[in-house]
Motif scaffolding. Structure first.
Motif, mmCIF file in Angstrom:
data_model
loop_
_atom_site.group_PDB
_atom_site.id
_atom_site.type_symbol
_atom_site.label_atom_id
_atom_site.label_comp_id
_atom_site.label_asym_id
_atom_site.label_seq_id
_atom_site.Cartn_x
_atom_site.Cartn_y
_atom_site.Cartn_z
ATOM 1 N N UNK A 1 1.001 -0.997 -0.045
ATOM 2 C CA UNK A 1 0.157 0.044 -0.052
ATOM 3 C C UNK A 1 0.829 1.151 0.138
ATOM 4 N N UNK A 2 0.829 2.121 -0.996
ATOM 5 C CA UNK A 2 1.518 3.132 -1.006
ATOM 6 C C UNK A 2 1.070 4.449 -0.270
ATOM 7 N N UNK A 3 1.837 4.961 0.402
ATOM 8 C CA UNK A 3 1.418 5.998 1.268
ATOM 9 C C UNK A 3 2.159 7.378 1.302
ATOM 10 N N UNK A 4 2.002 8.393 1.493
ATOM 11 C CA UNK A 4 3.014 9.733 1.440
ATOM 12 C C UNK A 4 4.333 9.470 2.133
ATOM 13 N N UNK A 5 4.022 8.804 3.298
ATOM 14 C CA UNK A 5 5.247 8.723 4.218
ATOM 15 C C UNK A 5 6.068 7.396 3.809
ATOM 16 N N UNK A 6 5.520 6.454 2.885
ATOM 17 C CA UNK A 6 6.312 5.266 2.712
ATOM 18 C C UNK A 6 7.726 5.681 2.030
ATOM 19 N N UNK B 1 15.589 9.209 -4.134
ATOM 20 C CA UNK B 1 15.006 8.252 -3.136
ATOM 21 C C UNK B 1 14.203 9.104 -2.160
ATOM 22 N N UNK B 2 13.248 8.670 -1.596
ATOM 23 C CA UNK B 2 12.263 9.557 -0.768
ATOM 24 C C UNK B 2 11.741 8.629 0.609
ATOM 25 N N UNK B 3 12.378 9.246 1.655
ATOM 26 C CA UNK B 3 12.125 8.652 2.885
ATOM 27 C C UNK B 3 11.408 9.601 3.876
ATOM 28 N N UNK B 4 11.087 8.928 4.932
ATOM 29 C CA UNK B 4 10.386 9.594 6.046
ATOM 30 C C UNK B 4 11.382 9.475 7.270
#
Length: 349
Positions: A215-220, A239-242
């Protein structure tokens, strides 16, 4: 008795059939929304990148962006005519530009409050004609500006015979992720979307969105790449991280004067990954911003032959976050030249 059994079985069959139709329709709808979401995100990214370049060019000419936004946005809106998609630009919490189709939706579409975060918001607005909205603020020093893209929920583009197939594009993306990030995609979920080219980026391209969460979420945590749809050449990768900690996202003035740690990192990685066809001449400071809750800095690695690769790092822990290749820069700059040729001249004092 037989008639009762027959009618009971018929009712059960009809209920089962309708349930299966509903289930299949729901699956198809989710797949379509996912494809439209990827397309809208890609379109928003390309337009935002080009618009920032336009704004920088205006400032270099000593012209104010707010005063010339109508001329600046004319070509973008002209491109979107007939597509059912619209644009709006915000400044300091207010809309300063709205394409004509946006005006009819203004009571429905509100300006999102993202602070100075560059995390893009994606959400659906229901109405007589449901739309998908993508909004994101720009990086410093343009953090007071934001772009809203309202996408049509119609079909996405279809690859031509000369384009890479989805499988071929995904394999090319896998190799880039492995070579640059050392990423093993075993167990990953890879979402591919095709874009036949836009006014602001007139090259057909594939976009890959990779995550290890179904499930793709903004914070994934995710990795995103954009490659040429015909040759497979890399345009950009990120690369996108929280972060699990809270860190300052504000502008660091000291980094403008001393960004040597990031310059060295960029130089090392550009050489390791052979991103330039010539020896590196120098590394220059570009800008600062943030990705979600991760503060970032961008530098330009410049080759002796004039090639430029833009690289992004975290100001929190110096993690490499992504790059934009010289091939992407050349496409964007050629478009910017033509865009400014179409925009009416702006008078200067």
């Amino acid at each position: 008795m037989k008639k009762k059994i027959f009618f009971a079985a018929l009712v059960l069959f009809i209920v089962f059939l309708n349930s299966m139709i509903l289930l299949v329709s729901n699956i198809i709808l989710k797949d379509k929304l996912s494809a439209v979401r990827d397309k809208c995100l890609a379109e928003h990214y390309v337009m935002a990148s080009s618009l920032i370049g336009d704004m920088q060019a205006l400032e270099q000419r000593k012209n104010h962006v707010e005063e010339n936004i109508e001329n600046l946005m004319r070509v973008y809106s002209r491109y979107l005519q007939g597509k059912g998609s619209v644009l709006a630009v915000s400044y300091s919490g207010e809309w300063i530009y709205e394409s004509s189709a946006f005006a009819s939706r203004e009571k429905m579409i509100f300006l999102p409050d993202t602070g100075y975060s560059q995390e893009r918001l994606v959400y659906m607005e229901n109405g007589n004609h449901p739309v998908l909205c993508v909004y994101g603020s720009f990086p410093a020093p343009w953090q007071d500006y934001g772009l809203m893209y309202i996408g049509n929920l119609g079909a996405t583009g279809t690859p031509t015979d000369t384009d890479l197939t989805m499988e071929e594009a995904a394999e090319a993306g896998r190799q880039y992720l492995e070579n640059i990030f050392g990423l093993d995609l075993e167990g990953a979920y890879v979402y591919m979307s095709y874009e036949p080219g836009t006014k602001t980026f007139p090259r057909a391209f594939w976009v890959g969105d990779v995550s290890f969460e179904k499930e793709r979420k903004p914070e994934s945590t995710k990795w995103v790449y954009l490659i040429d749809a015909v040759t497979g050449e890399l345009f950009n990768i990120g690369y996108d991280r929280q972060l699990d900690v809270t860190v300052p996202l504000g502008y660091d003035k000291a980094l403008e004067k001393d960004y040597s740690i990031y310059a060295e990192l960029a130089r090392e990685k550009a050489e390791e990954w052979k991103l330039l066809d010539s020896p590196i001449d120098r590394v220059e400071y570009n800008c600062q911003g943030s990705s979600g809750n991760d503060p970032t800095i961008a530098v330009n690695v410049i080759g002796e032959n004039g090639e430029i690769v833009n690289m992004d790092f975290s100001r929190y822990d110096q993690t490499f976050l992504g790059l934009i290749t010289d091939a992407s820069r050349k496409v964007t700059e050629s478009v910017l030249d033509s865009l400014f040729g179409e925009v009416e001249p702006v008078e200067t004092e």
